[in-house]
Enzyme design. Structure first.
Site, PDB file in Angstrom:
ATOM      1  N   ASP A  25      46.006  42.040  41.496  1.00 13.99           N
ATOM      2  CA  ASP A  25      46.245  41.289  42.738  1.00 13.99           C
ATOM      3  C   ASP A  25      46.459  42.392  43.680  1.00 13.99           C
ATOM      4  O   ASP A  25      46.719  44.000  43.042  1.00 13.99           O
ATOM      5  CB  ASP A  25      47.916  40.757  42.655  1.00 13.99           C
ATOM      6  N   ASN A  35      45.180  44.749  56.245  1.00 16.19           N
ATOM      7  CA  ASN A  35      44.470  43.428  57.172  1.00 16.19           C
ATOM      8  C   ASN A  35      44.888  43.811  58.670  1.00 16.19           C
ATOM      9  O   ASN A  35      44.329  43.467  59.582  1.00 16.19           O
ATOM     10  CB  ASN A  35      44.458  41.550  56.974  1.00 16.19           C
ATOM     11  N   HIS A  86      40.405  42.968  59.412  1.00 16.26           N
ATOM     12  CA  HIS A  86      39.888  41.770  58.630  1.00 16.26           C
ATOM     13  C   HIS A  86      38.469  42.494  58.031  1.00 16.26           C
ATOM     14  O   HIS A  86      37.713  42.547  57.152  1.00 16.26           O
ATOM     15  CB  HIS A  86      39.812  40.623  59.476  1.00 16.26           C
ATOM     16  N   ASP A 111      38.153  42.685  54.770  1.00 17.73           N
ATOM     17  CA  ASP A 111      37.071  42.467  53.369  1.00 17.73           C
ATOM     18  C   ASP A 111      35.827  43.902  52.762  1.00 17.73           C
ATOM     19  O   ASP A 111      35.263  43.481  51.839  1.00 17.73           O
ATOM     20  CB  ASP A 111      34.621  42.337  54.317  1.00 17.73           C
ATOM     21  N   GLU A 147      42.609  37.717  48.179  1.00 16.34           N
ATOM     22  CA  GLU A 147      42.657  39.002  47.329  1.00 16.34           C
ATOM     23  C   GLU A 147      43.081  39.432  45.243  1.00 16.34           C
ATOM     24  O   GLU A 147      42.856  39.860  45.462  1.00 16.34           O
ATOM     25  CB  GLU A 147      43.976  40.114  47.855  1.00 16.34           C
TER      26      GLU A 147
END
Length: 279
Positions: free
Chosen positions: A157, A165, A170, A174, A201
């Site tokens: 994680d 973010n 964002h 990504d 994630e």
């Protein structure tokens, strides 16, 4: 229907779909057959006659091999000064001694295309690692293998991903996920396993490895992820991960194995993040 005679090699290439455009020189014959004159604004212009199908032959005599093939379009290449016949599906074959080979080849090609389509459906669009559906299917296979006592689940994680973010956008998030996926793919090979995007994630590695070797390799992975920063115009982004692990041999079911590995992630988060913990 026009008949065109070709040599043996070209005939086979057409039959096996290796050649999809048949070229013919702009001889007087083909100009006469394919060019249709019309008068437009007192000028003579030409259009190319379109054909529904062609007969492709090879050799001489009544028993020569031949194909009846769909003609999708007839065009003219100014660059090559050639007429181009765009070939479609084969409608009929006669006297072809490799007809069964052709069928076998076509079946193999269709199976390859089907496998490629299924593989694409099983991959996460962004990271190009396998998705959760593929993980669940693989897990059903893995727990029934002879070496299932070595089967391990590693939950990974990304730490403070919401902050990435929120602070960087964002698009940056990504790029972080793509970066993580590449690192995990590299180490999945070392761990004798496969990586999957579980959601958001979160990633999972299913692997077959001895417990004595696992922790050191995962700490190498964790350190390598942390060591590299991802460029951003505001400031470079540092990424760390928390990992939880469990072994199938210590669980009563595959679901318990996943739950224990997930609990390991929460334990790693509670103990300060950027850690590896058993569930």
């Amino acid at each position: 229907m026009y008949k065109i005679s070709v040599d043996k090699e070209l005939f086979k290439n057409i039959q096996f779909k290796k050649t999809k455009i048949l070229e013919k020189a702009t001889s007087l014959y083909w100009k006469r057959e394919l060019l249709e004159p019309r008068i437009e604004n007192d000028k003579i212009k030409y259009t190319i006659r379109q054909l529904d199908k062609l007969k492709i032959t090879n050799g001489l005599g009544d028993d020569k091999p031949q194909l009846i093939i769909e003609c999708e379009k007839v065009d003219y290449s100014f660059k090559k000064d050639l007429f181009e016949f765009y070939l479609g599906k084969i409608l009929e074959q006669k006297n072809t001694d490799i007809q069964e080979d052709y069928k076998d080849s076509l079946i193999k090609q269709l199976l390859r295309e089907k496998a490629a389509l299924e593989d694409d459906m099983n991959k996460d669009h962004l990271t190009q690692v396998y998705n959760r559906r593929k993980m669940e299917a693989d897990l059903d296979l893995f727990i029934n293998q002879n070496n299932s006592d070595l089967l391990c689940t590693v939950f990974i994680d990304a730490d403070r991903f919401k902050g990435i973010n929120d602070n960087f956008g964002h698009d940056a998030g990504d790029r972080v996920l793509i970066y993580l996926a590449k690192k995990l793919q590299k180490y999945a090979k070392i761990l004798n396993g496969e990586v999957y995007r579980y959601g958001g994630e979160e990633f999972v590695i299913l692997c077959f490895i001895k417990k004595s070797e696992l922790i050191s390799k995962l700490n190498d992975l964790r350190a390598e992820i942390k060591a590299q920063r991802i460029y951003h115009k505001i400031r470079d982004i540092s990424v760390t991960v928390s990992m939880g692990i469990s072994f199938f041999s210590e669980c009563k079911s595959k679901d318990e194995m996943l739950i224990k590995a997930d609990k390991g992630v929460y334990k790693a988060k509670s103990n300060g993040r950027d850690r590896v913990e058993f569930g």
